[in-house]
Each structure stands twice: as C-alpha cells, then as structure tokens.
Scaffold this motif. Structure first.
Motif, PDB file in Angstrom:
ATOM      1  N   THR A 121      18.271  27.568  26.991  1.00 25.66           N
ATOM      2  CA  THR A 121      16.860  27.206  27.127  1.00 25.66           C
ATOM      3  C   THR A 121      15.984  28.397  26.748  1.00 25.66           C
ATOM      4  OG1 THR A 121      16.843  27.867  29.464  1.00 25.66           O
ATOM      5  CG2 THR A 121      17.335  25.555  28.971  1.00 25.66           C
ATOM      6  N   ILE A 122      14.774  28.097  26.283  1.00 27.09           N
ATOM      7  CA  ILE A 122      13.785  29.114  25.929  1.00 27.09           C
ATOM      8  C   ILE A 122      12.485  28.751  26.628  1.00 27.09           C
ATOM      9  CG2 ILE A 122      12.495  30.204  24.058  1.00 27.09           C
ATOM     10  CD1 ILE A 122      14.799  29.522  22.189  1.00 27.09           C
ATOM     11  N   SER A 123      12.080  29.584  27.562  1.00 24.36           N
ATOM     12  CA  SER A 123      10.858  29.355  28.359  1.00 24.36           C
ATOM     13  C   SER A 123      10.894  27.994  29.058  1.00 24.36           C
ATOM     14  CB  SER A 123       9.613  29.459  27.462  1.00 24.36           C
ATOM     15  OG  SER A 123       9.538  30.736  26.868  1.00 24.36           O
ATOM     16  N   GLY A 124      12.054  27.611  29.562  1.00 24.51           N
ATOM     17  CA  GLY A 124      12.199  26.357  30.289  1.00 24.51           C
ATOM     18  C   GLY A 124      12.438  25.136  29.431  1.00 24.51           C
ATOM     19  N   HIS A 125      12.384  25.279  28.110  1.00 19.98           N
ATOM     20  CA  HIS A 125      12.599  24.154  27.204  1.00 19.98           C
ATOM     21  C   HIS A 125      13.959  24.292  26.528  1.00 19.98           C
ATOM     22  CE1 HIS A 125       8.444  22.646  27.464  1.00 19.98           C
ATOM     23  NE2 HIS A 125       8.090  23.926  27.528  1.00 19.98           N
ATOM     24  N   PRO A 126      14.616  23.168  26.216  1.00 20.85           N
ATOM     25  CA  PRO A 126      15.916  23.250  25.542  1.00 20.85           C
ATOM     26  C   PRO A 126      15.798  23.926  24.173  1.00 20.85           C
ATOM     27  CG  PRO A 126      15.545  21.053  26.437  1.00 20.85           C
ATOM     28  CD  PRO A 126      14.252  21.775  26.542  1.00 20.85           C
ATOM     29  N   ALA A 127      16.762  24.769  23.855  1.00 23.95           N
ATOM     30  CA  ALA A 127      16.783  25.419  22.547  1.00 23.95           C
ATOM     31  C   ALA A 127      17.218  24.417  21.486  1.00 23.95           C
ATOM     32  CB  ALA A 127      17.741  26.604  22.571  1.00 23.95           C
ATOM     33  N   GLU A 128      16.506  24.416  20.357  1.00 18.68           N
ATOM     34  CA  GLU A 128      16.825  23.514  19.249  1.00 18.68           C
ATOM     35  C   GLU A 128      17.965  24.128  18.439  1.00 18.68           C
ATOM     36  OE1 GLU A 128      15.386  20.607  18.452  1.00 18.68           O
ATOM     37  OE2 GLU A 128      13.806  20.560  19.962  1.00 18.68           O
ATOM     38  N   ILE A 129      19.097  23.449  18.375  1.00 21.16           N
ATOM     39  CA  ILE A 129      20.295  23.970  17.713  1.00 21.16           C
ATOM     40  C   ILE A 129      20.747  22.990  16.631  1.00 21.16           C
ATOM     41  CG2 ILE A 129      22.691  24.714  18.031  1.00 21.16           C
ATOM     42  CD1 ILE A 129      21.971  25.511  20.873  1.00 21.16           C
ATOM     43  N   TYR A 130      21.005  23.546  15.446  1.00 20.97           N
ATOM     44  CA  TYR A 130      21.437  22.725  14.300  1.00 20.97           C
ATOM     45  C   TYR A 130      22.911  22.997  14.028  1.00 20.97           C
ATOM     46  CZ  TYR A 130      21.942  21.174   9.453  1.00 20.97           C
ATOM     47  OH  TYR A 130      22.368  20.571   8.301  1.00 20.97           O
ATOM     48  N   LEU A 131      23.686  21.923  13.875  1.00 20.37           N
ATOM     49  CA  LEU A 131      25.114  22.028  13.579  1.00 20.37           C
ATOM     50  C   LEU A 131      25.336  21.751  12.095  1.00 20.37           C
ATOM     51  CD1 LEU A 131      26.598  20.168  16.689  1.00 20.37           C
ATOM     52  CD2 LEU A 131      26.195  22.617  16.385  1.00 20.37           C
ATOM     53  N   HIS A 132      25.855  22.745  11.396  1.00 21.61           N
ATOM     54  CA  HIS A 132      26.049  22.645   9.942  1.00 21.61           C
ATOM     55  C   HIS A 132      27.193  21.684   9.617  1.00 21.61           C
ATOM     56  CE1 HIS A 132      26.859  24.078   5.786  1.00 21.61           C
ATOM     57  NE2 HIS A 132      25.553  24.318   5.800  1.00 21.61           N
ATOM     58  N   PRO A 133      27.090  20.950   8.504  1.00 19.62           N
ATOM     59  CA  PRO A 133      28.174  20.008   8.135  1.00 19.62           C
ATOM     60  C   PRO A 133      29.531  20.677   7.913  1.00 19.62           C
ATOM     61  CG  PRO A 133      26.173  19.529   6.889  1.00 19.62           C
ATOM     62  CD  PRO A 133      25.912  20.799   7.617  1.00 19.62           C
ATOM     63  N   SER A 134      29.552  21.993   7.669  1.00 22.83           N
ATOM     64  CA  SER A 134      30.831  22.681   7.456  1.00 22.83           C
ATOM     65  C   SER A 134      31.705  22.700   8.701  1.00 22.83           C
ATOM     66  CB  SER A 134      30.570  24.124   7.002  1.00 22.83           C
ATOM     67  OG  SER A 134      29.872  24.850   7.999  1.00 22.83           O
ATOM     68  N   LEU A 135      31.165  22.358   9.853  1.00 20.89           N
ATOM     69  CA  LEU A 135      31.940  22.377  11.102  1.00 20.89           C
ATOM     70  C   LEU A 135      32.914  21.220  11.201  1.00 20.89           C
ATOM     71  CD1 LEU A 135      29.020  23.309  13.524  1.00 20.89           C
ATOM     72  CD2 LEU A 135      30.838  24.815  12.713  1.00 20.89           C
ATOM     73  N   GLY A 136      32.656  20.129  10.517  1.00 20.82           N
ATOM     74  CA  GLY A 136      33.532  18.966  10.639  1.00 20.82           C
ATOM     75  C   GLY A 136      33.115  18.060  11.787  1.00 20.82           C
ATOM     76  N   HIS A 137      33.607  16.830  11.754  1.00 20.98           N
ATOM     77  CA  HIS A 137      33.172  15.824  12.726  1.00 20.98           C
ATOM     78  C   HIS A 137      33.635  16.151  14.150  1.00 20.98           C
ATOM     79  CE1 HIS A 137      31.927  11.959  14.253  1.00 20.98           C
ATOM     80  NE2 HIS A 137      33.152  11.744  14.731  1.00 20.98           N
ATOM     81  N   GLU A 138      34.899  16.513  14.309  1.00 24.47           N
ATOM     82  CA  GLU A 138      35.432  16.738  15.657  1.00 24.47           C
ATOM     83  C   GLU A 138      34.775  17.938  16.334  1.00 24.47           C
ATOM     84  OE1 GLU A 138      39.632  17.037  15.517  1.00 24.47           O
ATOM     85  OE2 GLU A 138      39.950  14.978  14.805  1.00 24.47           O
ATOM     86  N   ARG A 139      34.649  19.021  15.597  1.00 25.66           N
ATOM     87  CA  ARG A 139      34.016  20.196  16.202  1.00 25.66           C
ATOM     88  C   ARG A 139      32.543  19.951  16.498  1.00 25.66           C
ATOM     89  NH1 ARG A 139      35.279  25.938  13.468  1.00 25.66           N
ATOM     90  NH2 ARG A 139      34.911  24.790  11.530  1.00 25.66           N
ATOM     91  N   ARG A 140      31.905  19.179  15.665  1.00 26.86           N
ATOM     92  CA  ARG A 140      30.499  18.861  15.920  1.00 26.86           C
ATOM     93  C   ARG A 140      30.347  18.060  17.212  1.00 26.86           C
ATOM     94  NH1 ARG A 140      26.609  18.655  11.898  1.00 26.86           N
ATOM     95  NH2 ARG A 140      25.971  16.584  12.612  1.00 26.86           N
ATOM     96  N   GLN A 141      31.251  17.119  17.451  1.00 27.66           N
ATOM     97  CA  GLN A 141      31.185  16.321  18.683  1.00 27.66           C
ATOM     98  C   GLN A 141      31.389  17.198  19.917  1.00 27.66           C
ATOM     99  OE1 GLN A 141      34.014  13.061  18.204  1.00 27.66           O
ATOM    100  NE2 GLN A 141      32.320  11.622  17.918  1.00 27.66           N
ATOM    101  N   GLN A 142      32.381  18.088  19.865  1.00 26.20           N
ATOM    102  CA  GLN A 142      32.655  18.945  21.017  1.00 26.20           C
ATOM    103  C   GLN A 142      31.508  19.924  21.259  1.00 26.20           C
ATOM    104  OE1 GLN A 142      35.260  18.674  23.177  1.00 26.20           O
ATOM    105  NE2 GLN A 142      34.160  20.224  24.373  1.00 26.20           N
ATOM    106  N   LEU A 143      30.971  20.493  20.187  1.00 28.28           N
ATOM    107  CA  LEU A 143      29.850  21.417  20.326  1.00 28.28           C
ATOM    108  C   LEU A 143      28.601  20.709  20.841  1.00 28.28           C
ATOM    109  CD1 LEU A 143      30.253  23.586  17.089  1.00 28.28           C
ATOM    110  CD2 LEU A 143      30.562  24.349  19.453  1.00 28.28           C
ATOM    111  N   THR A 144      28.413  19.473  20.399  1.00 28.64           N
ATOM    112  CA  THR A 144      27.269  18.693  20.883  1.00 28.64           C
ATOM    113  C   THR A 144      27.341  18.493  22.391  1.00 28.64           C
ATOM    114  OG1 THR A 144      27.033  17.548  18.773  1.00 28.64           O
ATOM    115  CG2 THR A 144      26.079  16.479  20.707  1.00 28.64           C
ATOM    116  N   LYS A 145      28.515  18.180  22.868  1.00 21.83           N
ATOM    117  CA  LYS A 145      28.695  17.962  24.308  1.00 21.83           C
ATOM    118  C   LYS A 145      28.489  19.254  25.093  1.00 21.83           C
ATOM    119  CE  LYS A 145      31.952  15.936  27.613  1.00 21.83           C
ATOM    120  NZ  LYS A 145      33.282  15.275  27.766  1.00 21.83           N
ATOM    121  N   ASP A 146      29.073  20.349  24.605  1.00 21.12           N
ATOM    122  CA  ASP A 146      28.962  21.622  25.320  1.00 21.12           C
ATOM    123  C   ASP A 146      27.523  22.136  25.325  1.00 21.12           C
ATOM    124  OD1 ASP A 146      31.661  21.541  25.782  1.00 21.12           O
ATOM    125  OD2 ASP A 146      32.180  22.835  24.076  1.00 21.12           O
ATOM    126  N   ILE A 147      26.841  21.995  24.204  1.00 21.74           N
ATOM    127  CA  ILE A 147      25.470  22.527  24.110  1.00 21.74           C
ATOM    128  C   ILE A 147      24.517  21.731  24.993  1.00 21.74           C
ATOM    129  CG2 ILE A 147      23.507  22.801  22.542  1.00 21.74           C
ATOM    130  CD1 ILE A 147      25.583  23.479  20.346  1.00 21.74           C
TER     131      ILE A 147
END
Length: 333
Positions: A121-147
């Motif tokens: 978070t930044i100043s109480g608001h969620p940080a905007e995070i972009y996941l690059h397509p080079s990560l692949g579908h599975e890693r993107r799903q896991q990172l989405t959940k963790d973030i």
C-alpha cells in the motif's frame, strides 16, 4: 451484538440477482461488517461488496465476515472481542479478503488469510502493480493472489502502474529497467520481489546498482603493461611546467633519459657585475629585484664638477695687473 437483514446500510444493499458474495443455496447475500475508521479503503470495500452481491451491515454478524486492519489497535480489539469458537461461521479476516476473492474469481478460505496484512500500500491506498506477459499464465495467477492478499491491486495498464513485474530472464526486463531508470515513481522488479517483501513484511524497493564507467578496470591483466607504456612515453617526452617556462624529463622521480645524456651542457651564465646569478625562489623577491633594477636604470646620473681651463685672455689680465703693481711700488720709493 448480532444483527439481521434489517441492519443493512443505505447504499450498500446486495444485488439479489447473484454474484460472488451471494449464497445460491440460501438465496441470501453474504454479510460483512467493516471496522470503523479503517481508512481510505472503506468506500472502495463497500462498493466492491455491493457490486458482487454482498451486504454490509452495522453490527457484527453471527454468520458472515468481519473485515479488519490487523495492523491497527481497533482491528486487534475486534479480533480479541468477537473471535468465538462456538460461532464457526463468523470469520474475522483482513480487509484484503474482499479484493483477493474478486481477483481470483472464487471464495478464498479464511484460513488462507491468517497471515495477511495490508503490505503493498502507498499512503493507505493499494499499490498499482502490472504483471508483464513474460511471466506466463500460472505465475501471473499466483502473483495476483499473493499481491491482492497483501493489499496490492493488479492493473492491466502498464502506464498507470507503480510497479512493473517482469521475468528478469526475458530481454523485456532490461528494456523496462532502462526506460524507467530515472523515474522515481515507477519500479521494475522480478517476480521474486513479491515473495521477498512478504517474507520481510516490508514493502520496499532495492536501489538500482550503478553501472561502472567504461574503460579498462583496475587490476586487469593488461593494466601493468599499459602503466609501463605510459611511464616510458612520459620519460621520452618532456612535459612543460605551466607558468615557469621550464621543462622536466619525467613526471615522477627517477633516472634521466639516457638518450639525452650525450647532449651538450648548457652554456655558463655570464657575469652580471657582481649581481646574484641565482634566480630568487620567492615570487615577491623576484618582483622586488626587478623593480630595483628598473629604478636604477631610470635614475638620472649626477653631473661632475670639472675645473674650467684658463684662457689666454685671463693670462694677459694677470700679467698687466702684476706690472701695474710693480710700477706703483717703485714710484712710492
């Protein structure tokens, strides 16, 4: 105090047509209670719950979810007061539970939210995070959940992102790193950065490593050879000493150049009439000596007094005077 449907807040009623937070069997919306003064995310939580079929109520429900901030005193007070093993359908979870379920597209088990905190978070608001397509579908799903579980949010627009996560083995990582190297508001991170922040329980970015200046690094195998070549050139080429008009054979102490040993010695200095031949080392003394010399040259010489030669007319006058005196003496006698 437990509450029923009559405690629904105005503007936060559920959409009975269905949604993620709508129970299809019971045909009732899931109930949520939000901690008071939870921060700037209060409005967004209410909106997300209502849009996905849930219901926000004033009191703590017997069956439902209590959304808290685990890092606040009020959140810990709600946890200590309302956590009851006799009421297994009441779940006290971090407020990131709502966006996590929405991001995953399914209800997340409350046990998975046990260690969740609003980290990204930044100043109480969620940080905007972009996941690059080079990560692949599975890693993107896991990172989405963790973030989202730890307070961040995933954006599909890289231009609006505050953090870009890209596979560091992909050429796109270096391209993005160069693009945002001088932007203090956007960071490019590898996928391992998420797990590192969660393990440290700190949202931070490592400072980029500055690349060394180009050229031959000190201590390389050719460094000694280059040093010898530079010393030889300096010794064979006299270097002017600025401001003195003199030349030196070498920039550092050592033996003189053998090729110049056979040259004739400089001519001896002429005698300056007893004046000092050595040049004064002090600049002030040199100025004084030069000024004295100029004054001496400009000073007018004194005229000598020379006796006037006796002219012939003077001799005749003297002879006539003596004759006159002789006549006067003889006449008196």
């Amino acid at each position: 105090m437990d509450a029923g449907p009559s405690n629904t807040l105005n503007g936060d009623s559920a959409d009975v047509s269905g949604g993620l937070f709508y129970h299809p069997v019971e045909e009732l919306p899931l109930k949520f209670h939000i901690q008071k003064h939870i921060g700037p995310i209060d409005a967004s939580l209410r909106k997300l719950i209502a849009e996905h079929g849930g219901e926000v109520i004033k009191a703590v429900p017997i069956k439902g979810y209590v959304l808290i901030d685990p890092d606040s005193e009020k959140g810990n007070a709600l946890l200590a007061k309302w956590q009851d093993e006799t009421k297994p359908d009441r779940h006290i979870v971090c407020h990131t539970f709502v966006p996590t379920c929405i991001a995953v597209g399914a209800m997340v088990s409350p046990s998975e939210m046990h260690s969740a905190i609003p980290l990204f978070t930044i100043s109480g608001h969620p940080a905007e995070i972009y996941l690059h397509p080079s990560l692949g579908h599975e890693r993107r799903q896991q990172l989405t959940k963790d973030i989202t579980k730890f307070g961040g949010t995933i954006t599909s627009n890289a231009n609006l992102a505050q953090v870009l996560i890209c596979d560091n083995a992909n050429p796109s990582f270096d391209t993005l790193a160069r693009k945002y190297a001088h932007n203090n508001n956007v960071y490019v991170e590898p996928p391992t950065w998420v797990k590192t922040c969660i393990g440290r329980r700190t949202y931070e970015h490592d400072q980029p490593v500055q690349k060394p200046i180009g050229g031959i690094p000190r201590g390389s195998k050719n460094q000694d050879r280059f040093d010898v070549m530079i010393d030889a050139w300096v010794e064979s080429n006299p270097q002017p000493v600025m401001g003195k008009g003199q030349y030196v054979v070498s920039m550092k102490k050592g033996t003189p150049n053998p090729s110049r040993a056979s040259e004739s010695p400089p001519p001896a200095e002429e005698d300056n009439g007893g004046e000092e031949s050595e040049r004064p080392s002090n600049k002030k003394e040199r100025r004084k000596k030069h000024k004295d010399k100029e004054d001496k040259e400009k000073r007018p010489r004194k005229k000598r007094r020379v006796a006037k030669p006796v002219s012939s007319s003077d001799d005749e006058d003297a002879t006539s005077a003596e004759a006159l005196m002789t006549q006067m003496i003889s006449g008196s006698t």
